[in-house]
Write an enzyme that holds these catalytic residues in place. Structure first.
Site, PDB file in Angstrom:
ATOM      1  N   TRP A  27      37.599  52.176  37.903  1.00  0.00           N
ATOM      2  CA  TRP A  27      36.522  51.269  38.306  1.00  0.00           C
ATOM      3  C   TRP A  27      37.171  50.101  39.065  1.00  0.00           C
ATOM      4  O   TRP A  27      38.121  49.495  38.576  1.00  0.00           O
ATOM      5  CB  TRP A  27      35.742  50.713  37.103  1.00  0.00           C
ATOM      6  CG  TRP A  27      34.787  49.652  37.572  1.00  0.00           C
ATOM      7  CD1 TRP A  27      33.635  49.843  38.275  1.00  0.00           C
ATOM      8  CD2 TRP A  27      34.961  48.229  37.479  1.00  0.00           C
ATOM      9  NE1 TRP A  27      33.076  48.631  38.606  1.00  0.00           N
ATOM     10  CE2 TRP A  27      33.863  47.626  38.132  1.00  0.00           C
ATOM     11  CE3 TRP A  27      35.938  47.408  36.905  1.00  0.00           C
ATOM     12  CZ2 TRP A  27      33.703  46.237  38.228  1.00  0.00           C
ATOM     13  CZ3 TRP A  27      35.787  46.024  36.998  1.00  0.00           C
ATOM     14  CH2 TRP A  27      34.676  45.449  37.657  1.00  0.00           C
TER      15      TRP A  27
ATOM     16  N   GLU B 106      33.873  55.401  38.642  1.00  0.00           N
ATOM     17  CA  GLU B 106      32.701  54.700  38.091  1.00  0.00           C
ATOM     18  C   GLU B 106      31.981  53.855  39.138  1.00  0.00           C
ATOM     19  O   GLU B 106      32.558  52.970  39.756  1.00  0.00           O
ATOM     20  CB  GLU B 106      33.148  53.795  36.927  1.00  0.00           C
ATOM     21  CG  GLU B 106      31.990  53.033  36.279  1.00  0.00           C
ATOM     22  CD  GLU B 106      32.424  52.189  35.091  1.00  0.00           C
ATOM     23  OE1 GLU B 106      33.641  52.121  34.805  1.00  0.00           O
ATOM     24  OE2 GLU B 106      31.534  51.586  34.456  1.00  0.00           O
TER      25      GLU B 106
ATOM     26  N   LYS C 135      28.779  51.258  40.474  1.00  0.00           N
ATOM     27  CA  LYS C 135      28.099  50.049  39.990  1.00  0.00           C
ATOM     28  C   LYS C 135      27.141  49.560  41.064  1.00  0.00           C
ATOM     29  O   LYS C 135      27.413  49.697  42.262  1.00  0.00           O
ATOM     30  CB  LYS C 135      29.145  48.978  39.662  1.00  0.00           C
ATOM     31  CG  LYS C 135      28.603  47.756  38.943  1.00  0.00           C
ATOM     32  CD  LYS C 135      29.730  46.917  38.367  1.00  0.00           C
ATOM     33  CE  LYS C 135      29.172  45.711  37.619  1.00  0.00           C
ATOM     34  NZ  LYS C 135      30.194  44.978  36.870  1.00  0.00           N
TER      35      LYS C 135
ATOM     36  N   ASP D 226      27.722  54.333  33.992  1.00  0.00           N
ATOM     37  CA  ASP D 226      27.610  53.261  33.000  1.00  0.00           C
ATOM     38  C   ASP D 226      26.125  52.914  32.917  1.00  0.00           C
ATOM     39  O   ASP D 226      25.495  52.632  33.948  1.00  0.00           O
ATOM     40  CB  ASP D 226      28.458  52.078  33.478  1.00  0.00           C
ATOM     41  CG  ASP D 226      28.483  50.912  32.520  1.00  0.00           C
ATOM     42  OD1 ASP D 226      27.403  50.496  32.072  1.00  0.00           O
ATOM     43  OD2 ASP D 226      29.584  50.399  32.243  1.00  0.00           O
TER      44      ASP D 226
ATOM     45  N   HIS E 133      24.725  49.966  34.911  1.00  0.00           N
ATOM     46  CA  HIS E 133      25.115  49.819  36.316  1.00  0.00           C
ATOM     47  C   HIS E 133      24.080  50.274  37.332  1.00  0.00           C
ATOM     48  O   HIS E 133      24.422  50.645  38.452  1.00  0.00           O
ATOM     49  CB  HIS E 133      26.416  50.594  36.577  1.00  0.00           C
ATOM     50  CG  HIS E 133      27.629  49.887  36.064  1.00  0.00           C
ATOM     51  ND1 HIS E 133      28.909  50.241  36.402  1.00  0.00           N
ATOM     52  CD2 HIS E 133      27.752  48.830  35.235  1.00  0.00           C
ATOM     53  CE1 HIS E 133      29.772  49.447  35.808  1.00  0.00           C
ATOM     54  NE2 HIS E 133      29.089  48.585  35.084  1.00  0.00           N
TER      55      HIS E 133
ATOM     56  N   HIS F 236      29.580  55.646  30.171  1.00  0.00           N
ATOM     57  CA  HIS F 236      29.865  54.349  29.562  1.00  0.00           C
ATOM     58  C   HIS F 236      28.547  53.903  28.957  1.00  0.00           C
ATOM     59  O   HIS F 236      27.643  53.458  29.678  1.00  0.00           O
ATOM     60  CB  HIS F 236      30.340  53.346  30.611  1.00  0.00           C
ATOM     61  CG  HIS F 236      31.807  53.370  30.836  1.00  0.00           C
ATOM     62  ND1 HIS F 236      32.464  52.467  31.619  1.00  0.00           N
ATOM     63  CD2 HIS F 236      32.759  54.193  30.328  1.00  0.00           C
ATOM     64  CE1 HIS F 236      33.762  52.745  31.609  1.00  0.00           C
ATOM     65  NE2 HIS F 236      33.962  53.788  30.843  1.00  0.00           N
TER      66      HIS F 236
ATOM     67  N   ASP G 195      22.875  41.321  33.283  1.00  0.00           N
ATOM     68  CA  ASP G 195      24.166  41.589  32.663  1.00  0.00           C
ATOM     69  C   ASP G 195      24.203  43.024  32.153  1.00  0.00           C
ATOM     70  O   ASP G 195      23.193  43.552  31.690  1.00  0.00           O
ATOM     71  CB  ASP G 195      24.406  40.612  31.504  1.00  0.00           C
ATOM     72  CG  ASP G 195      25.803  40.781  30.937  1.00  0.00           C
ATOM     73  OD1 ASP G 195      26.731  40.975  31.746  1.00  0.00           O
ATOM     74  OD2 ASP G 195      25.960  40.739  29.715  1.00  0.00           O
TER      75      ASP G 195
ATOM     76  N   ASP H 211      26.559  44.429  29.861  1.00  0.00           N
ATOM     77  CA  ASP H 211      27.483  44.792  28.784  1.00  0.00           C
ATOM     78  C   ASP H 211      27.127  44.254  27.402  1.00  0.00           C
ATOM     79  O   ASP H 211      28.006  43.772  26.691  1.00  0.00           O
ATOM     80  CB  ASP H 211      28.896  44.362  29.183  1.00  0.00           C
ATOM     81  CG  ASP H 211      29.361  45.124  30.402  1.00  0.00           C
ATOM     82  OD1 ASP H 211      29.539  46.333  30.287  1.00  0.00           O
ATOM     83  OD2 ASP H 211      29.507  44.506  31.476  1.00  0.00           O
TER      84      ASP H 211
ATOM     85  N   ASP I 111      30.931  50.926  26.470  1.00  0.00           N
ATOM     86  CA  ASP I 111      31.405  49.837  27.327  1.00  0.00           C
ATOM     87  C   ASP I 111      30.524  48.614  27.160  1.00  0.00           C
ATOM     88  O   ASP I 111      29.465  48.515  27.769  1.00  0.00           O
ATOM     89  CB  ASP I 111      31.443  50.277  28.800  1.00  0.00           C
ATOM     90  CG  ASP I 111      32.093  49.202  29.669  1.00  0.00           C
ATOM     91  OD1 ASP I 111      32.637  48.237  29.109  1.00  0.00           O
ATOM     92  OD2 ASP I 111      32.054  49.332  30.909  1.00  0.00           O
TER      93      ASP I 111
HETATM   94  C1  RNT Z   1      32.690  47.087  34.881  1.00  0.00           C
HETATM   95  C2  RNT Z   1      32.800  48.485  34.432  1.00  0.00           C
HETATM   96  C3  RNT Z   1      34.081  48.829  33.754  1.00  0.00           C
HETATM   97  C4  RNT Z   1      34.583  47.747  32.834  1.00  0.00           C
HETATM   98  C5  RNT Z   1      35.819  48.116  32.080  1.00  0.00           C
HETATM   99  C6  RNT Z   1      36.435  46.945  31.383  1.00  0.00           C
HETATM  100  O1  RNT Z   1      31.449  46.762  35.336  1.00  0.00           O
HETATM  101  O2  RNT Z   1      31.724  48.801  33.602  1.00  0.00           O
HETATM  102  O3  RNT Z   1      33.950  50.039  33.094  1.00  0.00           O
HETATM  103  O4  RNT Z   1      33.601  47.351  31.933  1.00  0.00           O
HETATM  104  O5  RNT Z   1      36.706  48.730  32.934  1.00  0.00           O
HETATM  105 ZN    ZN Z   2      31.725  50.695  32.562  1.00  0.00          ZN
END
Ligand code: RNT
Ligand code: ZN
Length: 420
Positions: A187, A228, A230, A261, A264, A288, A296, A298, A328
């Protein structure tokens, strides 16, 4: 403490209820026991790592909160992870970031080697935990302007390419040592805060850099490459080089794993609906599991609709052997060990819930055009005695039942975390 006789009795009643729907609860328990979830090392210390590069985390990753007791050494992080694993039923993996290596002195990222992760490999063997890996393309002065593999400067690009190459070798060594492929996930934060004049060139450079990283063939029994995507990050609101379309195309054309993810995508877009499309064209997927809240991505994973929908897709589509499940999120406002436990237990709950569904029957109703009964049954399933099956699973796996795990986290906090 949960009363084991009550747990058994409740399970036995629940099993009968599920059997009346044609669902074999004990088979569901066997299946869920086989699923490994990769815990993200970075929840334990707010994505800091042990590299001491002096750089701020950057890359649009922001951790908020200052809950006491975060891990500041490799031993502390391992001890916290061991505590977390003991409270999650089943046997699970660890997802390591390259900045969590053990470095005797400052080592540049393009010079990282297996020796810096030997401690983790040994610990993992001892703990019977398998490892996954990630190159770290943030928290570094060479990423300070927000670009890495797609940087216009060839020197900076080549530094990051070399980091990627080094990390693949480390991933392969981990996979070989543990006799299970290590998923090494790329990523990069690359993107623009404001409208770019050129969307094309950085994407072309990113594809070229990735091709250079993946040029060497590595046995897929040892290492699997994932990329990955985003939608946007803090500081890359207008343009992210590695968008979904970019990586979907890349993964398909290069036969790589796509990492999706769940935080994302656009807020009304869901990963659960993408799985069956993407899995038609890419060999395997890395998930993820995260939770987006407004902008946000996460937050600690809760047992919400989308988590359940993802789990249902994995089971209904029979995809478990092609999907690697990782977590994640990073939350520094609550006990960090509890965050891991909550997210991992919820993910397993969602999978068990999906395994307890009479999928065949639902698909038949669909083919018969009986959408009324399909909806009615799906809704009735939500009030089946799922909790009794889950509690029994925890007890049989030697993991605390119900909220009992929290007492152990509290004791650990008192004896260990609060002394840091
Ligand atoms: C970031 C990605 C990635 C990170 C990690 C720490 O937006 O989701 O996966 O969270 O690499
Ligand atoms: Zn991620």
């Amino acid at each position: 403490m949960a009363d084991s006789r009550q747990v058994e009795q409740a399970y036995s009643l629940a099993r009968e209820r599920y059997a009346s729907l044609g669902v074999d609860a004990s088979a569901a328990l066997e299946n869920v026991s086989e699923i490994s979830i990769s815990l993200q090392c970075w929840q334990g210390d707010d994505v800091r790592g042990f590299e001491d590069s002096g750089a701020e985390i950057g890359g649009g990753l922001a951790v908020t909160g200052n809950y006491p007791g975060k891990a500041t050494t490799v031993d502390e992080l391992r001890s916290d992870l061991e505590q977390a694993y003991s409270l999650i039923p089943g046997s699970h993996r660890l997802n390591l970031h390259a900045c969590y290596g053990e470095f005797p002195k400052r080592v540049e990222r393009d010079q990282f080697g297996v020796e810096h992760f030997q401690g983790w490999i040994d610990w993992a063997r001892h703990q019977e935990v398998k490892l996954d890996f990630n190159p770290t393309y943030f928290a570094h002065e060479k990423a300070a302007d927000g670009f890495t593999l797609s940087h216009y400067d060839a020197g900076i690009r080549s530094f990051w390419i070399d980091h990627g190459i080094a990390c693949r070798k480390i991933g392969a060594a981990m996979g070989k040592a543990q006799r299970s492929p290590c998923v090494t996930n790329v990523w990069v934060p690359d993107g623009h805060k404001d409208t770019p004049a050129d969307r094309r060139a950085p994407r072309e450079r990113l594809a070229q850099s990735l091709d250079s990283i993946f040029a060497e063939k590595i046995d897929s029994l040892h290492n699997l490459d994932a990329v990955e995507c985003k939608l946007f990050g803090i500081g890359s609101e207008s343009y992210v080089v590695g968008s979904h379309e970019f990586y979907l195309g890349y993964a398909i054309s290069r036969n790589k794993l796509l990492c999706m993810d769940s935080g994302h995508f656009h807020p009304t877009e869901v990963v659960s609906d993408k799985l069956s499309s993407v899995l038609m064209y890419v060999p395997e997927i890395l998930l993820h599991i995260s939770r987006g809240v407004r902008w946000d991505s996460d937050h600690v994973v809760t047992l919400g609709d989308e988590l359940q929908a993802i789990a249902q897709e994995l089971i209904r589509g029979d995809y478990l052997d092609r999907v690697h499940i990782g977590l994640d999120f990073f939350d520094a406002s609550i006990n960090r060990v509890a965050a891991w436990v909550i997210g991992a237990r919820n993910t397993l709950k969602a999978l068990l819930f999906a395994l307890l569904e009479p999928t065949g029957q639902l698909k038949e109703l669909e083919l018969d055009g009986d959408f009324t009964r399909r909806l009615a049954l799906m809704e009735e399933l939500k009030s089946m005695p799922f909790g009794s099956v889950w509690d029994y699973h925890c007890m049989k796996s030697g993991s605390p039942v119900g909220a009992d795990w929290l007492d152990e986290v509290r004791a650990y906090e008192k004896d260990v975390l609060s002394l840091r």
